[in-house]
Design an enzyme around this catalytic site. Sequence first.
Site, short mmCIF file in Angstrom:
data_model
loop_
_atom_site.label_atom_id
_atom_site.label_comp_id
_atom_site.label_asym_id
_atom_site.label_seq_id
_atom_site.Cartn_x
_atom_site.Cartn_y
_atom_site.Cartn_z
N GLU A 42 44.43 42.34 42.86
CA GLU A 42 43.37 41.52 42.27
C GLU A 42 42.01 42.20 42.47
O GLU A 42 41.73 42.74 43.54
CB GLU A 42 43.41 40.16 42.98
CG GLU A 42 42.38 39.15 42.57
CD GLU A 42 42.54 37.86 43.37
OE1 GLU A 42 41.91 36.86 42.97
OE2 GLU A 42 43.29 37.83 44.38
N LYS A 120 43.15 34.12 35.73
CA LYS A 120 43.60 33.34 36.88
C LYS A 120 43.38 31.86 36.66
O LYS A 120 42.29 31.41 36.30
CB LYS A 120 42.84 33.82 38.13
CG LYS A 120 43.33 33.24 39.45
CD LYS A 120 42.56 33.89 40.60
CE LYS A 120 43.05 33.46 41.96
NZ LYS A 120 42.29 34.15 43.05
N CYS A 168 47.29 35.85 42.83
CA CYS A 168 47.02 35.36 44.19
C CYS A 168 47.17 33.85 44.35
O CYS A 168 48.26 33.33 44.48
CB CYS A 168 45.64 35.85 44.63
SG CYS A 168 45.45 35.99 46.43
#
Length: 303
Positions: A42, A120, A168
């Site tokens: 990321e 995300k 994540c």
Amino acid sequence: MKVACLQFAPEVGKVQENIARADRILLETRLPFDIDWLVLPELAFTGYNFFSLEEIKPFLEHTTAGISTQWAIQAARHYNCHVTIGYPEITTATSTQPSTQYNSTVTISPSGAILANYRKSFLYYTDETWATEGPGSHEHKLSNPASPDAPFFCGPLGDLGNVTLGICMDINPYKFTAAWDAYEFASTALSNRSHLLCVSMAWLCHLTPEELMRDSSQPDVATIAYWVERFQPIVEARLDEPVFVVLANRSGMEKGVCYAGSSTVIKIDKGVVSLFETAGKSDERCLVVDLSDQPKFQVRSGK
């Protein structure tokens, strides 16, 4: 299929230095000629721990057009493989829409074509200082995780097949307020029959800097155990074909924050969870895994 996770320790805002570090590790690794997928963490080249939009603004990259995408295109062509890399995205403003910032990954084909730009969905509190959630309201995400508008990327990804992508925090409960057993990410992958999942990460650990450096070549076992638990619906489904989960994390420290490293690939096969080779918590290396090999050790049996 052969997958590589490039784990390294980028520093906040030092883009050129971080690129040079990644290039050096890849040069030292000598990736096999038949590598299929190279996955980076990321916000790989910018670093992660930005505290405001003003702080990250100089490093925002226009959608699939910035330095991270350019690097990924070159790497994909050079190694003749798919490449996925995390970057801080900013959209182009129009007469009706202002520009918007996202924490994103871009995936490139071996020929250098852009295959997917994933934003995300579940933001960590650090992301919330500058980024906007990916598509879909949180109510939709929680109540319809397997719908066509599900928050995570699910679908064909070049020659990799049917893939589910996340970043994540996506594997956690939404904002840590959703039910622990909602398992939004894993449930979405299961509903979409993805047998290959990939998560680019800047995952923190609870170790002190001193603990992080102690036995630094060993993985953070607590972190790996947590990751495994977040895929419980797939374990319990006992599918006929194995599911592989690629977890590409970063290492190092930023502003006193420690990252867990420990990049790995998980195999879930008929309720049995196994791990291939795992990077150490402070390693800077490119971990190469052949999914046709036997995993290193069994973590859990759901039988």
